[in-house]
Design an enzyme around this catalytic site. Structure first.
Site, PDB file in Angstrom:
ATOM      1  N   ALA A  11       0.145  -1.126   0.170  1.00 53.35           N
ATOM      2  CA  ALA A  11      -0.409  -0.174   0.454  1.00 53.35           C
ATOM      3  C   ALA A  11       0.608   1.228  -0.117  1.00 53.35           C
ATOM      4  CB  ALA A  11      -1.143   0.280   1.076  1.00 53.35           C
ATOM      5  N   SER A  12       1.828   0.752  -0.260  1.00 56.86           N
ATOM      6  CA  SER A  12       3.097   2.445  -0.314  1.00 56.86           C
ATOM      7  C   SER A  12       3.135   3.514  -1.618  1.00 56.86           C
ATOM      8  CB  SER A  12       4.682   2.234   0.669  1.00 56.86           C
ATOM      9  OG  SER A  12       4.502   0.777  -0.301  1.00 56.86           O
ATOM     10  N   VAL A  55       5.683  -5.861   7.340  1.00 53.78           N
ATOM     11  CA  VAL A  55       5.243  -6.575   7.260  1.00 53.78           C
ATOM     12  C   VAL A  55       5.884  -7.119   6.063  1.00 53.78           C
ATOM     13  CG1 VAL A  55       3.393  -8.492   6.584  1.00 53.78           C
ATOM     14  CG2 VAL A  55       2.426  -6.643   8.145  1.00 53.78           C
ATOM     15  N   ASN A  83      -2.680  -6.752  -3.384  1.00 53.42           N
ATOM     16  CA  ASN A  83      -1.895  -6.230  -3.808  1.00 53.42           C
ATOM     17  C   ASN A  83      -0.544  -5.855  -4.275  1.00 53.42           C
ATOM     18  OD1 ASN A  83      -1.924  -3.566  -6.091  1.00 53.42           O
ATOM     19  ND2 ASN A  83      -1.186  -2.828  -4.350  1.00 53.42           N
ATOM     20  N   TYR A 149       6.953 -12.927 -14.751  1.00 56.30           N
ATOM     21  CA  TYR A 149       5.661 -12.319 -14.200  1.00 56.30           C
ATOM     22  C   TYR A 149       4.862 -12.960 -15.466  1.00 56.30           C
ATOM     23  CZ  TYR A 149       2.813  -8.056 -13.395  1.00 56.30           C
ATOM     24  OH  TYR A 149       1.578  -7.494 -13.308  1.00 56.30           O
ATOM     25  N   ALA A 151       3.948 -16.318 -15.739  1.00 60.75           N
ATOM     26  CA  ALA A 151       3.199 -16.719 -14.459  1.00 60.75           C
ATOM     27  C   ALA A 151       2.991 -16.750 -13.040  1.00 60.75           C
ATOM     28  CB  ALA A 151       5.330 -17.704 -14.750  1.00 60.75           C
ATOM     29  N   THR A 152       3.481 -16.005 -13.096  1.00 61.71           N
ATOM     30  CA  THR A 152       2.975 -15.547 -11.059  1.00 61.71           C
ATOM     31  C   THR A 152       1.707 -15.019 -11.732  1.00 61.71           C
ATOM     32  OG1 THR A 152       4.251 -13.215 -11.324  1.00 61.71           O
ATOM     33  CG2 THR A 152       5.627 -14.862 -10.317  1.00 61.71           C
TER      34      THR A 152
END
Length: 277
Positions: A11-12, A55, A83, A149, A151-152
């Site tokens: 969220a930054s 976190v 996200n 990317y 694939a993730t």
């Protein structure tokens, strides 16, 4: 709905930051994660409705603490937005095992850690909304140099579909979001990793990288404010879609993929279905 508590990762900056600010402006309570709490406070500020959380998403204990701290602060969690993630460029030959695994650790296993820790609470309260941010690259992978990317993001689609089926009996909904190009910092050097090994033979991949860095970055058509507003709207509606294609460019690529899939299926159908005993 303004009494609902949202838990937003990454969220930054980017879509996560835009969503967090909009939620707070509209009176929601928000617990937001980043690698450092200072980055969140600097970007968002402070308020009684905002809980900045430091976190490490790849550390299950850290994720568990983030969920526990949110419940202590607000008493509940209603909407989760997974996200956090980053882009990894590089052809499959160029990328090392460590580079690909690191990409999966954040983009896939980070979200799974959040889901694993929050699901017991959501099951107990028999409600919850989950948004997992994939990419149109999770549906259409025909981008040279973006294999890891994509694939993730394909993985995010798969586990979100399963999550929606698993959570249904407990009143928990899940949506996989496929954004196209939105005007965020995603293509900046902080969010886009390049391979340590370079293979000059892959001309198309190098052209793609140059286009993303020099032409697309800063000129994306998608407005993150409007995307955030749509997520908030969907979270307030009784029926949450499983799949959310986000942006005209994403819709265009989704249609290309669907047409290509149909073409290949029809071309091979007679032979393929004849493989039964």
């Amino acid at each position: 709905m303004s009494n609902k508590v949202w838990f937003v990762t990454g969220a930054s900056k980017g879509l996560g930051l835009t969503l967090t600010k909009r939620l707070l402006t509209e009176g929601y309570k928000v617990a937001a994660t980043s690698r450092t709490a200072d980055a969140l406070i600097k970007a968002v500020g402070t308020s009684d409705n905002f809980l900045p959380l430091e976190v490490t998403l790849t550390d299950e204990n850290s994720v568990q603490k983030g969920i526990t701290d949110t419940l202590k602060k607000f008493g509940t969690i209603d909407v989760i937005v997974n996200n956090a993630g980053y882009g990894q460029f590089g052809t499959l030959e160029e990328l090392s095992d460590a580079e690909v695994r690191r990409n999966f650790d954040i983009n896939v296993f980070g979200s799974l850690n959040v889901i694993r820790q929050v699901m017991p609470f959501l099951r107990e309260q028999r409600s919850g909304r989950i948004f997992n941010i994939s990419s149109i690259g999770g549906l259409f992978g025909n981008f040279p140099g973006w294999g890891s990317y994509c694939a993730t993001k394909f993985a995010v689609v798969g586990f979100t579909e399963a999550l929606a089926a698993e959570g249904k009996e407990y009143g928990i909904s899940a949506t996989v979001v496929y954004p196209g190009y939105f005007r965020t910092e995603f293509l900046s050097s902080e969010s886009l990793a390049l391979p340590a090994k370079q293979v000059d033979a892959y001309h198309e991949a190098k052209i793609s990288l140059a286009a993303h860095q020099n032409e697309i970055s800063g000129n994306q058509a998608g407005d993150p404010e409007k995307a955030s507003a749509l997520l908030i709207k969907i979270a307030s509606e009784p029926d949450q879609p499983l799949h959310l294609i986000l942006g005209q460019d994403a819709y265009n690529l989704a249609e290309v993929k669907i047409d290509a899939l149909k073409k290949d299926m029809e071309q091979m159908k007679a032979a393929a279905v004849a493989t039964a005993f």
